[in-house]
Design a protein around this motif. Structure first.
Motif, PDB file in Angstrom:
ATOM      1  N   TRP A 118       3.896   2.407  -5.180  1.00  0.00           N
ATOM      2  CA  TRP A 118       3.320   1.426  -6.090  1.00  0.00           C
ATOM      3  C   TRP A 118       2.219   2.026  -6.957  1.00  0.00           C
ATOM      4  O   TRP A 118       1.769   1.405  -7.924  1.00  0.00           O
ATOM      5  CB  TRP A 118       2.811   0.214  -5.320  1.00  0.00           C
ATOM      6  CG  TRP A 118       3.901  -0.462  -4.554  1.00  0.00           C
ATOM      7  CD1 TRP A 118       3.982  -0.629  -3.199  1.00  0.00           C
ATOM      8  CD2 TRP A 118       5.109  -1.031  -5.084  1.00  0.00           C
ATOM      9  NE1 TRP A 118       5.151  -1.265  -2.856  1.00  0.00           N
ATOM     10  CE2 TRP A 118       5.864  -1.525  -3.996  1.00  0.00           C
ATOM     11  CE3 TRP A 118       5.624  -1.172  -6.372  1.00  0.00           C
ATOM     12  CZ2 TRP A 118       7.105  -2.137  -4.167  1.00  0.00           C
ATOM     13  CZ3 TRP A 118       6.859  -1.784  -6.539  1.00  0.00           C
ATOM     14  CH2 TRP A 118       7.583  -2.265  -5.452  1.00  0.00           C
ATOM     15  N   ASP A 119       1.775   3.219  -6.623  1.00  0.00           N
ATOM     16  CA  ASP A 119       0.826   3.934  -7.478  1.00  0.00           C
ATOM     17  C   ASP A 119       1.540   4.875  -8.444  1.00  0.00           C
ATOM     18  O   ASP A 119       0.896   5.470  -9.313  1.00  0.00           O
ATOM     19  CB  ASP A 119      -0.145   4.758  -6.622  1.00  0.00           C
ATOM     20  CG  ASP A 119      -1.055   3.893  -5.780  1.00  0.00           C
ATOM     21  OD1 ASP A 119      -1.457   2.814  -6.267  1.00  0.00           O
ATOM     22  OD2 ASP A 119      -1.352   4.281  -4.629  1.00  0.00           O
ATOM     23  N   ARG A 120       2.864   4.977  -8.311  1.00  0.00           N
ATOM     24  CA  ARG A 120       3.602   5.972  -9.102  1.00  0.00           C
ATOM     25  C   ARG A 120       4.564   5.346 -10.105  1.00  0.00           C
ATOM     26  O   ARG A 120       5.089   6.042 -10.965  1.00  0.00           O
ATOM     27  CB  ARG A 120       4.376   6.896  -8.157  1.00  0.00           C
ATOM     28  CG  ARG A 120       3.475   7.634  -7.173  1.00  0.00           C
ATOM     29  CD  ARG A 120       4.269   8.488  -6.211  1.00  0.00           C
ATOM     30  NE  ARG A 120       5.025   9.534  -6.893  1.00  0.00           N
ATOM     31  CZ  ARG A 120       5.825  10.386  -6.268  1.00  0.00           C
ATOM     32  NH1 ARG A 120       5.983  10.314  -4.950  1.00  0.00           N
ATOM     33  NH2 ARG A 120       6.475  11.305  -6.955  1.00  0.00           N
ATOM     34  N   ASP A 176       5.557   1.824 -12.762  1.00  0.00           N
ATOM     35  CA  ASP A 176       4.935   0.752 -13.543  1.00  0.00           C
ATOM     36  C   ASP A 176       5.923  -0.399 -13.694  1.00  0.00           C
ATOM     37  O   ASP A 176       6.721  -0.429 -14.639  1.00  0.00           O
ATOM     38  CB  ASP A 176       4.524   1.265 -14.921  1.00  0.00           C
ATOM     39  CG  ASP A 176       3.802   0.201 -15.732  1.00  0.00           C
ATOM     40  OD1 ASP A 176       3.471  -0.855 -15.147  1.00  0.00           O
ATOM     41  OD2 ASP A 176       3.580   0.412 -16.941  1.00  0.00           O
ATOM     42  N   ARG A 216       0.815  -1.222   0.000  1.00  0.00           N
ATOM     43  CA  ARG A 216       0.000   0.000   0.000  1.00  0.00           C
ATOM     44  C   ARG A 216       0.844   1.266   0.000  1.00  0.00           C
ATOM     45  O   ARG A 216       0.310   2.380   0.065  1.00  0.00           O
ATOM     46  CB  ARG A 216      -0.931   0.015   1.228  1.00  0.00           C
ATOM     47  CG  ARG A 216      -1.947  -1.119   1.240  1.00  0.00           C
ATOM     48  CD  ARG A 216      -2.878  -1.002   2.431  1.00  0.00           C
ATOM     49  NE  ARG A 216      -3.884  -2.043   2.440  1.00  0.00           N
ATOM     50  CZ  ARG A 216      -3.717  -3.231   2.996  1.00  0.00           C
ATOM     51  NH1 ARG A 216      -2.573  -3.517   3.613  1.00  0.00           N
ATOM     52  NH2 ARG A 216      -4.676  -4.142   2.954  1.00  0.00           N
ATOM     53  N   PRO A 231       2.798   4.458  -1.243  1.00  0.00           N
ATOM     54  CA  PRO A 231       2.463   5.324  -2.390  1.00  0.00           C
ATOM     55  C   PRO A 231       3.270   5.038  -3.648  1.00  0.00           C
ATOM     56  O   PRO A 231       2.791   5.260  -4.763  1.00  0.00           O
ATOM     57  CB  PRO A 231       2.764   6.727  -1.855  1.00  0.00           C
ATOM     58  CG  PRO A 231       2.629   6.620  -0.372  1.00  0.00           C
ATOM     59  CD  PRO A 231       3.096   5.236  -0.023  1.00  0.00           C
TER      60      PRO A 231
END
Length: 290
Positions: free
Chosen positions: A210-212, A214, A206, A208
């Motif tokens: 991993w949301d930024r 690829d 969770r 951050p």
């Protein structure tokens, strides 16, 4: 139930040690379990034996020694006598001999970097686990290191050789960790199948980051994996390992990770990434000016 896949080990560092997780792991073909004597407030072995003693024979079981409880909290120690006693205690607590016992984070208690005293302390600690293995208290022994950077310079031909080396792996592993893992593997003459990775998500899926990023960039086009699956698959190449210990209490997540093993990794992209890491460290090493 899926066919067993030895490339994934269920790590239970942050786990609540619940039986459904273990049965779910078996359903997904995960038949290796990794714990530590200090996990769950130094109760992991006893809890496992109590809630899933009948399941444990179905797992290859690894644990770790090196941390000890005191009234003031956990302390780390490389004393050979204490380590030997700790290995013997694991079998009593688990109700069976573990298949593998790791010396846990030996870098925590070394007297100093690259010193002769550190070399001797490490050799004696490794010798204690080698002796415990020879006595039949465990099937094999290894080294599990969160920061292996101090270790390669302490290895010489007289240092007992572990059966397994476990180090941090993945896109969040730093260049010093990756380089030290490679140097240790070479120094001990370990094969790729003797090197395990751990913490492929840096401790949290969770975070951050991993949301930024690829991670699918390291896989062939149209691989069909999610970013987290891609990060997990890529971790087997940073550094190169055959087995990955991953912690989760989510059986569905574990199944998604085992599914990711079917995909190949772009070796050229991995090489370019490591070159990029080296360039970044050369310009701005940790602790240097920014």
């Amino acid at each position: 139930m899926r066919r067993a896949d030895p490339r994934v080990v269920l790590g239970i560092h942050r786990s609540r040690h619940q039986r459904p997780l273990l049965t779910g792991a078996l359903d997904h073909g995960v038949t290796a379990l990794d714990t530590g004597s200090n996990y769950l407030g130094f109760t992991s072995h006893q809890v496992l034996a109590r809630v899933a003693g009948d399941l444990l024979p179905r797992f290859s079981l690894s644990t770790k020694v090196g941390y000890f409880p005191t009234p003031n909290g956990a302390v780390h120690c490389l004393d050979p006598v204490q380590l030997s006693a700790a290995v013997a205690q694991t079998a009593r607590e688990l109700g069976r001999e573990p298949d593998l016992v790791f010396l846990h984070n030996p870098e925590r208690s070394l007297p100093g970097p690259s010193s002769e005293q550190s070399r001797e302390v490490l050799a004696q600690a490794c010798g204690a686990l080698a002796s415990a293995t020879a006595r039949g208290w465990c099937g094999a022994w290894g080294i599990a290191s969160w920061n292996p950077a101090p270790l390669p310079d302490l290895i010489d031909p007289s240092t007992p050789r572990p059966s397994v080396l476990m180090v941090r792996a993945g896109l969040l592993a730093s260049l010093p960790v990756l380089d030290a893992a490679d140097r240790l593997t070479t120094a001990w003459g370990l094969g790729e199948e003797q090197v395990w990775g751990m913490s492929p998500f840096g401790g949290s899926t969770r975070a951050p980051i991993w949301d930024r990023i690829d991670p699918c960039l390291f896989l062939p086009p149209n691989c069909g994996l999610s970013p987290l699956q891609a990060a997990f698959r890529t971790a087997f190449h940073l550094p190169r390992v055959t087995t990955m210990a991953v912690g989760t209490d989510n059986r569905a997540h574990l199944g998604e990770l085992t599914d990711a093993l079917a995909c190949d990794v772009d070796e050229q992209a991995i090489r370019e990434y490591r070159c990029l890491l080296r360039d970044v460290y050369a310009v701005s090493p940790p602790g240097g000016p920014r």
